[in-house]
Scaffold this motif. Structure first.
Motif, PDB file in Angstrom:
ATOM      1  N   UNK A 196      18.152  17.326  19.871  1.00 32.50           N
ATOM      2  CA  UNK A 196      19.059  16.520  20.672  1.00 32.50           C
ATOM      3  C   UNK A 196      18.528  15.100  20.852  1.00 32.50           C
ATOM      4  N   UNK A 197      17.260  14.916  20.573  1.00 24.63           N
ATOM      5  CA  UNK A 197      16.669  13.586  20.743  1.00 24.63           C
ATOM      6  C   UNK A 197      15.681  13.324  19.611  1.00 24.63           C
ATOM      7  N   UNK A 198      15.380  12.042  19.419  1.00 24.17           N
ATOM      8  CA  UNK A 198      14.457  11.672  18.349  1.00 24.17           C
ATOM      9  C   UNK A 198      13.031  11.756  18.859  1.00 24.17           C
ATOM     10  N   UNK A 199      12.251  12.584  18.247  1.00 21.05           N
ATOM     11  CA  UNK A 199      10.838  12.619  18.610  1.00 21.05           C
ATOM     12  C   UNK A 199      10.038  12.599  17.319  1.00 21.05           C
TER      13      UNK A 199
ATOM     14  N   UNK B  22       7.027  12.465  16.763  1.00 21.64           N
ATOM     15  CA  UNK B  22       5.845  13.323  16.731  1.00 21.64           C
ATOM     16  C   UNK B  22       6.204  14.688  16.151  1.00 21.64           C
ATOM     17  N   UNK B  23       7.392  15.193  16.546  1.00 26.04           N
ATOM     18  CA  UNK B  23       7.785  16.499  16.055  1.00 26.04           C
ATOM     19  C   UNK B  23       8.032  16.468  14.548  1.00 26.04           C
TER      20      UNK B  23
ATOM     21  N   UNK C 280      15.284  23.171  20.782  1.00 26.13           N
ATOM     22  CA  UNK C 280      15.225  23.721  22.136  1.00 26.13           C
ATOM     23  C   UNK C 280      15.997  25.020  22.194  1.00 26.13           C
TER      24      UNK C 280
ATOM     25  N   UNK D 239      11.787  25.262  25.621  1.00 22.88           N
ATOM     26  CA  UNK D 239      11.093  23.995  25.377  1.00 22.88           C
ATOM     27  C   UNK D 239      11.193  23.728  23.876  1.00 22.88           C
ATOM     28  N   UNK D 240      10.080  23.870  23.151  1.00 24.25           N
ATOM     29  CA  UNK D 240      10.132  23.572  21.723  1.00 24.25           C
ATOM     30  C   UNK D 240       9.992  24.843  20.892  1.00 24.25           C
TER      31      UNK D 240
ATOM     32  N   UNK E  84      10.881  24.653  17.278  1.00 20.70           N
ATOM     33  CA  UNK E  84       9.919  23.950  16.440  1.00 20.70           C
ATOM     34  C   UNK E  84       8.760  24.870  16.045  1.00 20.70           C
ATOM     35  N   UNK E  85       8.299  25.629  17.035  1.00 20.84           N
ATOM     36  CA  UNK E  85       7.213  26.570  16.745  1.00 20.84           C
ATOM     37  C   UNK E  85       7.654  27.601  15.705  1.00 20.84           C
TER      38      UNK E  85
ATOM     39  N   UNK F 142       4.792  16.359  12.842  1.00 23.29           N
ATOM     40  CA  UNK F 142       4.111  17.643  12.956  1.00 23.29           C
ATOM     41  C   UNK F 142       4.667  18.624  11.917  1.00 23.29           C
TER      42      UNK F 142
END
Lengths: 214, 584
Positions: free
Chosen positions: A84-87, A89-90, A54, A60-61, A64-65, A93
């Protein structure tokens, strides 16, 4: 090893930079937003970039991008994404087709200095480092006709450590067994899950993750 | 209808033929009744008017049995008068059934105007009347020899077994006593029913009941006089007086039908005049109540969207079920249900009136229906807004508690540990190390809790990536296998995404808590400008959105966006929650 650190919180960024510097890394650049990160990676061609998901400009992301772009444009640069959190999907990806030179860790892990430094080093070397929480989420997910049910508890442990991107030696040390024993477990796991054995650690990670995400 | 028409024609022709034959037989009978001419006329006029009007009523309203009963009464009258003819068989039959028409009249009056007897008491009374006026006359006929009373011209009584005048007289007296009792009971029932009738019903029954009551009263007096052996012209002629109200019954009935039609016309004309202009609150109901002459009339409007009825104020209401003492009639416009009239069940006897009034008022009712729909929507909105507000308050309270009991406590104890470690670092380095380890653990827990809390408030993946990845994350975290069988494939407005996400999240939480399901299926799609979210499980079912705040809160979230939430949860067939949220 040359590192670029991207994190919009100055305090944390400086902290990470100092920590890496203390452990023998060469922090060649610090970035406060995604665009700056991409620019600095292009300029310095570091071995690894440590990236917060973030970040400005959109908060936002963006990180990641940027990470995906770096993996695409500078395959020699490893990317360790902090979140900061487990996702899951990321993480998935990011892994997409290759787990080589890739990490995805919870931000909290920075506090475990040795583990964090080890992860940065692994990613910089072309290995993988996936957060145990991501892995346990993937492993613990409910499946129908779950083939994981056939694994022994020890094999499950080995599977999770494998998915985190750890080498056989690291797994053996963590579980206090011989490397030979770990190898046997790995062979058994691949057999039970119907996967073909992969020699390199990061390919192994990809195979396991591909299995887990399906 | 054709078959009924033919049958009715046949009955009419039969009645006419019987009357012609009977007229001839009475006129030419050897047996000299003093008022032979009068009886020829009475027989034909009364008999044929009952049959004729009865057939008309039968044809117009085959659903009620009034017509049938009138026809039967007419025939009973004709048959009874065969007692005035010569052929022994007809004479005996006529004598036996001479009073059957009275039983038929009692039946007709007690069953008026529906044609059905409403109580067991009425049914028993009518059965007794039929038995007495048929089999009851058998005993006296077995003993009555007409020649004995000096009637030498009288035809032969075929039923005569042995002449026994005193037995015959006693039997007739007993029948007279029974007759008085039956008639008195019937009269009592007529008065009771009239008193219990509502104004519109009284309008229908009064003329016929007055005539019928008079008939019964006169017959009671006549029977009493014969029992008391009173002689004289009053006693001799009182029976003729009874025939006047009896003969009037069909004509009064006919007049009632004509009047009802005039009333329908008048009521509709007046109604149209009253509802032509702008109507204030309740004026349409008042106008309809007046037109139907039913002050108890209630209106309910049909809201096709919410599939429920509301009163004119927009409050939800359930039209009364059949058998609840109230009747309902639907008003439609272009084949669509508009309104329900909840009225006195007796108005069902005037279907033409209800239909005409409904048709005349349909447009005005549709206008008021739209207003009621609007009111219902506003009321619903107000309620759901209030509920959303209280949900939000409760949510804030929960967050405050979670922060206070969780992360905050941990940080306090962490601060304490750090202070202690600081103090111990020189003298007791081992102790300091332990404290620091503990502090690091506490910190880890606090961070984990904060993470979960943040996710519960608003999952980052939802705003970053949209509904599909967010739902996949939900599915992975669910404690049971969740299949996402259809995806949205595009981003929609953020509030819609958030509402859809919470629908799935709350539904999965409910399933995990209550459904005992082995799996769940989530489907998301877009249809006619709405996002459709469906969560189905194979659990025990029986979820009730009106209980518990979870589903209720979801429904409010969804309806705040103009959507609706449906829960289909039959016992044992799993639960399906469907949200439809406008997204344009």
């Amino acid at each position: 090893m040359r590192v670029v650190v991207a994190e919009d919180s100055v305090l944390l960024r400086e902290g990470i930079a100092r920590l890496l510097d203390d452990h023998g890394f060469d922090v060649v650049g610090q970035a406060g937003d995604a665009d700056d990160l991409v620019r600095k990676v292009g300029a310095h061609k570091p071995d690894v970039a440590v990236v917060d998901i973030r970040m400005p400009p959109t908060n936002t992301d963006d990180g990641l991008r940027a990470a995906l772009r770096i993996r695409d444009e500078h395959p020699q640069t490893g990317v360790l994404v902090l979140s900061a959190y487990v996702e899951e999907a990321y993480a998935l990806e990011l892994v997409a087709e290759s787990a080589s030179g890739l990490g995805y860790l919870l931000k909290d892990r920075v506090a475990d200095v040795d583990g964090f430094v080890d992860a940065v080093r692994r990613v910089a070397d072309g290995g993988s480092a996936l957060d145990p929480e991501v892995v346990s989420r993937l492993v613990g997910r409910n499946r129908r006709d779950d083939p994981l049910a056939e694994l022994t508890p020890r094999e499950r442990e080995v599977l999770e450590l494998m998915a985190e991107g750890r080498t056989n030696a690291a797994i053996a040390e963590r579980l206090v067994v011989t490397e030979r024993a770990v190898e046997k477990h790995v062979t058994s796991i691949f057999g039970k899950l119907g996967l073909s054995p992969a020699p390199e650690d990061h390919r192994r990670v990809l195979a396991v993750l591909t299995f887990l995400r399906s | 209808m054709i078959g009924l028409r033919r049958a009715l024609w046949a009955i009419g022709i039969a009645a006419v033929l019987v009357t012609i034959v009977e007229t001839d037989l009475i006129a030419t009978a050897d047996f000299h009744h003093p008022e032979r001419g009068l009886w020829v006329a009475l027989n034909a006029v009364i008999g044929l008017s009952f049959v004729g009007v009865g057939l008309f009523a039968w044809y117009r309203r085959p659903d009620t049995r009034v017509g049938t009963l009138m026809v039967a009464t007419g025939f009973a009258w004709l048959v009874g008068n065969f007692g005035l003819t010569d052929p022994p068989l007809l004479f005996t039959l006529g004598s036996l059934l001479n009073n059957l028409f009275v039983a038929c009249a009692i039946h007709l009056l007690l069953a008026f105007p529906s044609g059905r007897l409403s109580s067991r008491g009425d049914r028993n009374l009518v059965i007794v009347a039929y038995v007495v006026t048929t089999l009851g006359f058998l005993p006296p006929l077995l003993a009555a020899d007409p020649t004995y009373i000096g009637c030498t011209d009288c035809p032969q009584n075929l039923l005569l077994v042995e002449s026994n005048p005193s037995f015959a007289t006693t039997a007739v007296d007993i029948l007279a006593v029974l007759g008085v009792i039956i008639l008195a009971a019937a009269l009592g029932r007529l008065i009771g029913r009239w008193r219990a009738a509502t104004p519109p019903m009284r309008r229908v029954i009064t003329p016929v009941f007055v005539a019928g009551g008079t008939l019964m009263a006169i017959l009671i007096v006549a029977l009493m006089l014969s029992l008391l052996r009173v002689e004289g012209s009053v006693a001799e002629n009182i029976f003729y007086a009874a025939l006047i109200p009896f003969g009037l019954v069909p004509f009064l009935f006919l007049a009632g039908l004509a009047r009802a039609r005039m009333i329908v016309g008048g009521a509709v004309t007046e109604l149209v005049a009253r509802i032509g202009g702008p109507l204030g609150g309740g004026e349409l109901r008042d106008a309809l109540a007046r037109a139907l002459n039913d002050p108890s009339l209630e209106l309910a409007y049909w809201l096709p969207e919410s599939e429920c009825h509301v009163d004119p104020e927009g409050r939800k209401m359930e039209p009364p079920a059949p058998g609840s003492g109230r009747a309902t009639s639907y008003v439609t416009l272009d084949g669509e249900r508009v309104a329900v009239l909840v009225h006195d069940p007796l108005l069902l006897d005037e279907p033409e009136l209800i239909e005409a009034v409904g048709a005349a008022a349909a447009l005005a009712l549709e206008k008021e229906r739209l207003e009621a729909e609007l009111r219902a929507k506003i009321g619903e909105l107000r309620e759901s807004r209030a509920r959303l507000l209280s949900i939000e308050l409760a949510e804030r309270g929960r967050l405050e508690r979670d922060l206070h009991d969780g992360a905050q406590q941990r940080l306090v104890s962490l601060a304490l540990d750090l202070r202690l470690a600081r103090g111990a670092v020189r003298e007791q380095p081992e102790q300091a190390e332990r404290l620091l380890d503990g502090a690091a653990k506490e910190l880890e827990h606090a961070l984990g809790e904060l993470r979960e809390l943040a996710r519960g408030i608003h999952p980052a993946v939802l705003s970053d990536r949209g509904l599909d990845p967010a739902l996949e994350a939900l599915a992975r975290r669910a404690p049971l296998p969740v299949e996402i069988s259809a995806r949205l494939g595009e981003r929609v407005a953020k509030p819609v995404e958030l509402a859809a996400y919470f629908v799935v999240s709350e539904a999965l939480t409910n399933i995990a808590k209550y459904a005992h399901a082995s799996r769940a299926v989530v489907r998301v799609g877009r249809e006619n400008g709405r996002v459709i979210v469906e969560v189905a499980d194979d659990g025990v079912g029986g979820a009730d959105p009106s209980r518990g705040t979870g589903l209720r809160g979801l429904a409010d979230r969804v309806s705040a966006l103009g959507g609706r939430l449906d829960v289909d949860s039959g016992t044992g067939s799993g639960t399906t929650v469907i949200a439809r949220i406008p997204c344009e």
